[in-house]
Design an enzyme around this catalytic site. Structure first.
Site, PDB file in Angstrom:
ATOM      1  N   GLU A  66     -19.733   7.383  12.142  1.00 25.26           N
ATOM      2  CA  GLU A  66     -19.785   6.070  12.772  1.00 25.26           C
ATOM      3  C   GLU A  66     -19.954   4.973  11.723  1.00 25.26           C
ATOM      4  O   GLU A  66     -19.289   3.924  11.794  1.00 25.26           O
ATOM      5  CB  GLU A  66     -20.948   6.017  13.771  1.00 25.26           C
ATOM      6  CG  GLU A  66     -20.832   7.021  14.906  1.00 25.26           C
ATOM      7  CD  GLU A  66     -21.546   8.334  14.609  1.00 25.26           C
ATOM      8  OE1 GLU A  66     -22.111   8.915  15.532  1.00 25.26           O
ATOM      9  OE2 GLU A  66     -21.517   8.767  13.427  1.00 25.26           O
ATOM     10  N   ALA A 172     -15.729  47.489   9.071  1.00 22.94           N
ATOM     11  CA  ALA A 172     -14.422  48.133   9.192  1.00 22.94           C
ATOM     12  C   ALA A 172     -14.661  49.570   9.608  1.00 22.94           C
ATOM     13  O   ALA A 172     -15.592  50.219   9.127  1.00 22.94           O
ATOM     14  CB  ALA A 172     -13.669  48.080   7.865  1.00 22.94           C
ATOM     15  N   ARG A 225     -12.191  36.763  -3.015  1.00 26.69           N
ATOM     16  CA  ARG A 225     -11.099  36.859  -3.979  1.00 26.69           C
ATOM     17  C   ARG A 225      -9.746  36.790  -3.265  1.00 26.69           C
ATOM     18  O   ARG A 225      -9.633  37.087  -2.073  1.00 26.69           O
ATOM     19  CB  ARG A 225     -11.208  38.160  -4.774  1.00 26.69           C
ATOM     20  CG  ARG A 225     -12.526  38.309  -5.518  1.00 26.69           C
ATOM     21  CD  ARG A 225     -12.607  39.610  -6.305  1.00 26.69           C
ATOM     22  NE  ARG A 225     -12.534  40.797  -5.472  1.00 26.69           N
ATOM     23  CZ  ARG A 225     -13.566  41.317  -4.805  1.00 26.69           C
ATOM     24  NH1 ARG A 225     -14.749  40.731  -4.866  1.00 26.69           N
ATOM     25  NH2 ARG A 225     -13.419  42.395  -4.083  1.00 26.69           N
ATOM     26  N   LEU A 290     -28.233  47.714   8.085  1.00 27.17           N
ATOM     27  CA  LEU A 290     -28.458  46.275   8.199  1.00 27.17           C
ATOM     28  C   LEU A 290     -27.766  45.708   9.431  1.00 27.17           C
ATOM     29  O   LEU A 290     -28.356  44.909  10.176  1.00 27.17           O
ATOM     30  CB  LEU A 290     -27.948  45.566   6.945  1.00 27.17           C
ATOM     31  CG  LEU A 290     -28.275  44.075   6.855  1.00 27.17           C
ATOM     32  CD1 LEU A 290     -29.771  43.864   6.691  1.00 27.17           C
ATOM     33  CD2 LEU A 290     -27.522  43.433   5.691  1.00 27.17           C
TER      34      LEU A 290
END
Length: 370
Positions: A66, A172, A225, A290
């Site tokens: 703003e 995965a 990467r 984890l």
């Protein structure tokens, strides 16, 4: 150039307001996607709906959208040009003083006649701008293209509401749910397109977090990467959590950004500290221990599951115990989208609202092995 004349308050129709809001979203996208501040855009309109000026927030310590738009307006048309104007903003104008002053007050001082915003500010300290504007007899409308605004600000809104970073957990797996073969090897379950997608998403996060178990077992670099193995311009801050020591020779200690080490298993405390450091989005890429701890604690906002068309069998499952003892306790997810990456499939999902979970399954601590 002469100042723009003030006009009597008159509501604009939705069409020019929606067009201005979409333009404000496009402007907001120019701002940084990481960090503690939201991406915000602002468009200032004349009483007839034509464009006066526009602006966006460029990051912490810079003028909010703003104020940026008002400054651009003054530079073009003079100090009184905002009187009678409509401000169209992607997020409710802030109501607090941080590194910059409150945007609600800046709009009041500029003499705008009305403010239209998409999403209400959920911040504990920054919310309340709409109330302040109305108290100054400014016409305020919230919720214009709110669904679009909520999607655009998704990760920041979660972080602002919960007081912790937005948490993405990635893994995965094979089609039978294994993250590694029986001997522990896992390179590579998925193909190159999937792995490049992971690196792109790493680069979009403020921090990448793993447990000490992953550091000791795999010695990951935790960098983002490209296909040639070169570092991407944006790198997440590496974060290692767990009570075991990280070796001085570990690859994470050679990361281009300084790593944060937390010798604790208290995940909520880790996230709170990361939030205090201005980290908004955390990418969890540790092993099953984890990931399971974050899931069990209800600390996951987004799941990235890369499935490869292969079978591994054996005990190396992608998730361990997440506190589900019976089928009624299953953690239902809503699939946001599916994407094919080479031979693999990416599933992006988010948690559905949970029923209360028992204390035994709501620990925010990592079990042994991290």
């Amino acid at each position: 150039m002469a100042p723009v004349a003030a006009a009597a308050p008159q509501a604009l129709p939705d069409a020019p307001l929606e067009a201005a809001m979409r333009r404000a979203f496009a402007l907001a996208a120019n701002g940084p996607a990481t960090g503690v501040n939201p991406r915000v855009g602002c468009v200032l309109l004349r009483a007839d709906g034509t464009l006066l000026a526009e602006g966006w927030h460029r990051g912490a310590g810079t003028p909010h959208a703003e104020v940026d738009a008002l400054r651009n307006l003054v530079a073009q048309h003079g100090p009184d040009a905002a009187r009678g104007a409509t401000a169209v903003v992607t997020l409710e104008p802030c109501n607090h003083t941080g590194r910059t002053g409150p945007c609600a007050q800046a709009l009041i001082d500029a003499g705008v006649a009305r403010v239209v915003y998409a999403v209400a500010d959920p911040g504990r300290h920054s919310s309340g701008g709409a109330k302040t504007l109305r108290a100054a007899d400014i016409d305020v409308r919230g919720g214009l293209l709110e669904a679009d605004g909520t999607a655009f600000l998704g990760d920041w809104l979660v972080a602002a509401r919960l007081g912790r970073p937005f948490v993405t957990v990635k893994w995965a797996a094979s089609l039978d749910g294994r993250a590694a073969a029986s001997d522990g090897t896992s390179q590579w379950i998925t193909g190159t397109p999937a792995r490049l997608d992971v690196h792109r998403r790493r680069a979009a996060a403020d921090a990448i977090l793993v447990g000490t178990g992953t550091v000791l077992a795999d010695d990951p670099a935790l960098t983002a990467r490209d296909a040639a193995g070169e570092l991407l311009p944006s790198q997440p801050i590496p974060v290692v959590v767990g009570r075991r020591a990280t070796p001085d020779t570990a690859a994470v200690r050679r990361h281009p950004r300084d790593a944060h080490f937390y010798a604790t298993d208290d995940l909520a405390a880790v996230l709170a500290d990361l939030a205090a450091r201005g980290i908004r989005r955390v990418f969890i890429e540790g092993g099953p221990t984890l990931a399971s701890a974050f899931v069990a604690a209800g600390l996951v906002d987004e799941y990235l599951v890369y499935l490869a068309p292969t079978l591994l069998g054996g005990p190396r499952v992608a998730l361990g115990d997440i506190g589900v003892e019976t089928i009624t306790g299953q953690r239902r997810l809503a699939i946001d989208h599916l994407e094919q990456l080479g031979d693999d499939v990416l599933i992006v999902a988010r948690p559905r609202p949970l029923s209360p979970i028992s204390p035994s399954s709501s620990s925010t601590r990592i079990s042994k092995g991290a």
